[in-house]
Write a protein that holds these residues in place. Structure first.
Motif, PDB file in Angstrom:
ATOM      1  N   VAL A  36      35.184  28.879  49.345  1.00  0.00           N
ATOM      2  CA  VAL A  36      34.712  29.832  48.337  1.00  0.00           C
ATOM      3  C   VAL A  36      34.170  31.085  49.024  1.00  0.00           C
ATOM      4  O   VAL A  36      34.486  32.214  48.637  1.00  0.00           O
ATOM      5  CB  VAL A  36      33.645  29.186  47.417  1.00  0.00           C
ATOM      6  N   ARG A  39      37.034  33.148  50.396  1.00  0.00           N
ATOM      7  CA  ARG A  39      37.692  33.968  49.372  1.00  0.00           C
ATOM      8  C   ARG A  39      36.820  35.147  48.954  1.00  0.00           C
ATOM      9  O   ARG A  39      37.324  36.237  48.722  1.00  0.00           O
ATOM     10  CB  ARG A  39      38.032  33.098  48.155  1.00  0.00           C
ATOM     11  N   GLN A 102      37.604  35.789  39.677  1.00  0.00           N
ATOM     12  CA  GLN A 102      38.856  35.185  40.115  1.00  0.00           C
ATOM     13  C   GLN A 102      40.008  35.917  39.453  1.00  0.00           C
ATOM     14  O   GLN A 102      40.354  35.651  38.321  1.00  0.00           O
ATOM     15  CB  GLN A 102      38.880  33.691  39.775  1.00  0.00           C
ATOM     16  N   TRP A 106      44.005  30.058  42.684  1.00  0.00           N
ATOM     17  CA  TRP A 106      43.838  29.684  44.086  1.00  0.00           C
ATOM     18  C   TRP A 106      45.205  29.505  44.727  1.00  0.00           C
ATOM     19  O   TRP A 106      46.091  28.866  44.143  1.00  0.00           O
ATOM     20  CB  TRP A 106      43.061  28.381  44.209  1.00  0.00           C
ATOM     21  N   ARG A 110      45.719  27.695  51.709  1.00  0.00           N
ATOM     22  CA  ARG A 110      44.456  28.413  51.822  1.00  0.00           C
ATOM     23  C   ARG A 110      44.379  29.301  53.070  1.00  0.00           C
ATOM     24  O   ARG A 110      43.523  30.166  53.163  1.00  0.00           O
ATOM     25  CB  ARG A 110      43.278  27.426  51.805  1.00  0.00           C
TER      26      ARG A 110
END
Length: 130
Positions: A36, A39, A102, A106, A110
């Protein structure tokens, strides 16, 4: 550089045997690999008390992500090289979503959250065309 390790987003060393955002703690800088905060690197809560940008600045000064961890960190091992192309976040170049907004789902992979890599998912289209 090809490695089976993933880099710490704070110090850049290839220290994690898990995948990106594994929640493992880097023994070189003591940053917890929080997907998190990867990001949203300006997010100052989550697995780490400070944001990733501040942790990188602290690491450059005292070789720890936060001063309170300065006695817990260690030098990187010989095999814990810095990931190829790693550099600290530069907000004049790197584009991130607003904190906790967001804009996109996602990503399945990653590792596209690593802003220094050519595969960074938020790289402006003009930069990719060069």
């Amino acid at each position: 550089m090809i490695s089976d390790r993933s880099p710490c987003p704070c110090c850049g060393h290839l220290v994690h045997n898990g995948r990106t955002g594994s929640s493992l703690v880097c023994q070189v800088c003591f940053w917890e690999d929080d997907v998190v905060q990867l990001r949203w690197p300006l997010l100052a809560y989550g697995a780490n008390k400070c944001c990733l940008l501040d942790a990188q600045r602290t690491y450059q000064t005292i070789q720890a992500s936060e001063e309170r961890f300065s006695r817990k960190v260690r030098e990187p091992a010989v095999e814990e090289l810095v990931d190829e192309g790693f550099r600290p976040i530069d907000l004049t170049v790197d584009h991130f979503e607003e904190v906790s907004v967001q804009e996109e789902p996602w990503p399945e992979d990653r590792s596209v959250l690593y802003w220094w890599r050519p595969t960074f998912w938020r790289r402006p289209k003009s930069a990719m065309e060069r």
